[in-house]
Motif scaffolding. Structure first.
Motif, short mmCIF file in Angstrom:
data_model
loop_
_atom_site.label_atom_id
_atom_site.label_comp_id
_atom_site.label_asym_id
_atom_site.label_seq_id
_atom_site.Cartn_x
_atom_site.Cartn_y
_atom_site.Cartn_z
N CYS A 301 20.19 -26.39 4.05
CA CYS A 301 19.24 -25.82 4.18
C CYS A 301 18.25 -25.68 2.66
N VAL A 302 19.14 -25.20 1.76
CA VAL A 302 18.59 -24.94 0.68
C VAL A 302 17.65 -26.15 -0.01
N LEU A 303 18.51 -27.40 0.08
CA LEU A 303 17.84 -28.69 -0.29
C LEU A 303 16.70 -28.95 0.29
N MET A 304 16.31 -28.75 1.58
CA MET A 304 15.36 -28.78 2.40
C MET A 304 14.08 -27.81 1.99
N VAL A 305 14.43 -26.63 1.24
CA VAL A 305 13.70 -25.85 1.06
C VAL A 305 13.09 -26.34 -0.57
N GLN A 306 14.03 -26.86 -1.16
CA GLN A 306 13.74 -27.33 -2.45
C GLN A 306 12.74 -28.45 -2.34
N VAL A 307 12.99 -29.34 -1.42
CA VAL A 307 12.06 -30.53 -1.08
C VAL A 307 10.55 -30.04 -0.88
N PHE A 308 10.66 -28.91 0.01
CA PHE A 308 9.39 -28.25 0.23
C PHE A 308 8.72 -27.78 -0.71
N LEU A 309 9.27 -27.09 -1.61
CA LEU A 309 8.52 -26.46 -2.89
C LEU A 309 8.37 -27.55 -3.89
N ASP A 310 8.93 -28.64 -3.89
CA ASP A 310 8.52 -29.71 -4.84
C ASP A 310 7.33 -30.48 -4.35
N LYS A 311 6.96 -30.62 -3.02
CA LYS A 311 6.04 -31.38 -2.58
C LYS A 311 4.71 -30.45 -2.54
N HIS A 312 4.84 -28.89 -2.60
CA HIS A 312 3.74 -28.12 -2.49
C HIS A 312 3.52 -27.40 -3.80
N PRO A 313 3.29 -27.93 -4.96
CA PRO A 313 3.27 -27.01 -6.35
C PRO A 313 1.91 -26.29 -6.27
N GLU A 314 0.80 -26.75 -5.44
CA GLU A 314 -0.27 -26.15 -5.41
C GLU A 314 -0.24 -24.69 -4.92
N LEU A 315 0.77 -24.37 -4.25
CA LEU A 315 1.20 -23.05 -3.57
C LEU A 315 1.29 -21.84 -4.62
N PHE A 316 1.60 -22.27 -5.89
CA PHE A 316 1.99 -21.30 -6.75
C PHE A 316 1.23 -21.27 -8.01
N GLU A 317 0.86 -20.21 -8.35
CA GLU A 317 -0.01 -20.12 -9.69
C GLU A 317 0.81 -20.43 -11.07
N THR A 318 2.11 -19.81 -10.87
CA THR A 318 3.09 -19.57 -12.08
C THR A 318 4.59 -20.02 -11.59
N GLY A 319 5.44 -20.72 -12.43
CA GLY A 319 6.67 -20.97 -12.11
C GLY A 319 7.47 -19.65 -11.73
N VAL A 320 7.34 -18.34 -12.13
CA VAL A 320 7.98 -17.33 -11.50
C VAL A 320 7.84 -17.10 -10.01
N GLU A 321 6.54 -17.41 -9.43
CA GLU A 321 6.27 -17.33 -8.05
C GLU A 321 7.15 -18.18 -7.40
N ARG A 322 6.93 -19.22 -7.94
CA ARG A 322 7.94 -20.44 -7.05
C ARG A 322 9.45 -20.24 -6.95
N SER A 323 10.02 -19.74 -8.16
CA SER A 323 11.47 -19.23 -8.10
C SER A 323 11.59 -18.16 -7.28
N ASP A 324 10.77 -17.25 -7.23
CA ASP A 324 10.76 -15.92 -6.26
C ASP A 324 10.85 -16.21 -4.81
N LEU A 325 10.09 -17.29 -4.43
CA LEU A 325 9.83 -17.74 -3.13
C LEU A 325 11.36 -18.64 -2.63
N LYS A 326 11.68 -19.30 -3.53
CA LYS A 326 13.19 -20.04 -3.39
C LYS A 326 13.91 -18.90 -3.16
N LEU A 327 14.15 -17.77 -4.01
CA LEU A 327 15.18 -16.77 -3.77
C LEU A 327 15.01 -16.16 -2.59
#
Length: 482
Positions: A301-327
């Motif tokens: 499940c985490v790897l699928m989430v990781q793939v989704f986040l990698d394919k949609h970088p436009e959803l995040f203004e900063t890296g912190v927001e991306r890391s927080d959504l993964k958490l």
């Protein structure tokens, strides 16, 4: 004005605080709940551990207010234009700005003034391998060989005195509140607390406050001039990383536990009450889920989430927001894959409750099934939900450490106890050993988990009548008046 950034986990943490306040108000209005929680805090280990958890919660809240500071205007910029920093900071980052900015080149031992790794330097005309002076740690010392021991000792004493004074003031305030509630003089209340003549072991709370105050005082006194827990391979302060990891542990422990409740409570009560094909279907679901290795399911499940986040970088203004959504999504995954045990427990309890007289009477009077489950079954299994929730908190903190250790935990850019232990694998195999990052993460994690376990034991003893044990209170002999 800085630009406030509301992360997913920030919203969840503050909503949880609102829910805790609302639940506290409910407890105050219901004598039965108030009596049970009173039993929790009459347990000295539970009371002391609750203060440690409260201190960690305050660190979590300070690290859950995020913002982007305003950058100074650039030359030639139009008037009124505002540019914000790309880095997202929290109140904890702002409070520890001096520590964050005191970055060294690489490893350094706790409270050291020289680096851990030796470098080739010219000494009296000869090239020798020596440990270089740190850029920030002990930089205020002109002759560190002679001044270091005295300076550290002085700062430790100052920290002990300052922390002890604050702890004593807080203890005095607590005793004053107890005296006011009991309508007694402060001296009388203090004597009763000191002799253990109060239902709540306030003396244990006072000693806990003193311990926390002394520890925090020493750390604050040393923090601005030394790296209290040393630095890691990148030269970042280990104390800062451990404090940041407290929020990650709290978020995973609370959100992942709460994420299990909807499925576990609804399906467990429905299966135990309705029985028949509904019960068989629910049993089939949690049996299949329990048959899958949990770590493999979470990793997928985490790897699928990781793939989704990698394919949609436009959803995040900063890296912190991306890391927080993964958490946040990791907490959801842990919740959606960990509801089976609580569901099984609630189903078994509901099977017993549905045969009791008050449920049979409600059926005889034609009360609907949904109303019976909500008004009669659910209130009688709340104690089990509360006990399991508190117990799972510490288990999920340890689970995050395992997940991060195998590489499927939180984002590597986010501080966590598991990430620190994972990075320490290579450090522990060095010669000489770099032990302090691992030791700091281990001590903080064990303190948090032990406090949660002690508090959970108090909750279980108070809310589960079958788990209660008799603990005799010490008898205090009062002197008879002459």
């Amino acid at each position: 004005m800085p630009k406030f950034v509301m992360l997913w986990t920030d919203v969840a943490v503050w909503l949880l605080i609102v829910a805790m306040v609302a639940y506290g108000w409910t407890v105050k209005r219901k004598p039965n709940l108030a009596a049970n929680w009173g039993k929790v805090f009459r347990n000295a280990p539970a009371l002391s551990s609750s203060l440690v958890l409260l201190a960690c919660l305050l660190v979590t809240l300070a690290d859950s207010v995020h913002f982007r500071p305003v950058l100074p205007p650039a030359a030639g910029a139009p008037a009124g234009s505002v540019v914000y920093d790309a880095r997202v900071q929290s109140l904890l980052d702002a409070a520890m700005r001096s520590v964050v900015e005191s970055r060294e080149s690489t490893y350094s031992r706790p409270l050291a003034y020289v680096g851990f790794t030796k470098e080739s330097m010219e000494v009296q005309g000869k090239v020798e391998r020596v440990a270089p002076r740190l850029k920030f740690g002990g930089a205020h010392l002109s002759e560190p060989d002679k001044q270091w021991a005295g300076d550290v000792s002085q700062r430790v004493v100052v920290g002990l005195v300052g922390g002890g004074i604050v702890a004593l003031l807080l203890s005095a305030l607590m005793i004053a509140m107890v005296a006011r509630a009991r309508a007694e003089a402060w001296s009388v209340a203090f004597q009763k607390i000191r002799q253990g003549q109060t239902p709540v072991p306030w003396m244990a709370a006072c000693w806990t406050l003193v311990g926390i105050g002394l520890s925090v005082g020493v750390v604050i006194s040393l923090m601005g001039h030394y790296h209290v827990f040393g630095t890691d391979i990148t030269g970042n302060d280990v104390l800062y990383q451990t404090l940041k990891s407290i929020r990650t542990a709290f978020v995973i422990g609370t959100l992942a536990t709460l994420a299990t409740l909807p499925l576990a409570v609804v399906l467990g009560i429905m299966g135990g009450y309705l029985k028949g094909w509904v019960d068989e279907l629910i049993q089939y679901l949690y049996t299949v889920l329990s048959s899958i290795p949990n770590i493999l399911l979470i990793a997928a499940c985490v790897l699928m989430v990781q793939v989704f986040l990698d394919k949609h970088p436009e959803l995040f203004e900063t890296g912190v927001e991306r890391s927080d959504l993964k958490l946040f999504l990791l907490c959801a995954v842990l919740g959606l894959t960990g509801w089976a045990s609580l569901c099984r427990l609630l189903r078994a309890e509901t099977l017993k409750l549905r045969e009791l007289e008050f449920v049979q009477a409600a059926n005889a009077f034609g009360v609907g099934h949904a109303r019976i489950m909500m008004r009669h079954i659910f209130p009688n299994v709340v104690h089990l939900i509360l006990i399991v929730t508190v117990l799972d908190f510490s288990a999920l903190i340890l689970y995050e450490a395992v997940l991060s250790y195998v590489g499927v935990g939180v984002d590597p850019s986010m501080n966590s106890f598991g990430g620190m232990i994972n990075f320490a694998r290579n450090e522990m195999s060095r010669d000489p050993v770099v032990w302090w990052p691992f030791a700091a993460a281990f001590v903080f994690m064990v303190t948090l988990v032990l406090s949660a376990n002690l508090f959970a034991d108090g909750v279980r003893d108070a809310f589960d009548p079958r788990a209660r044990v008799f603990r005799p209170r010490p008898v205090t002999h009062q002197k008879k008046p002459a």
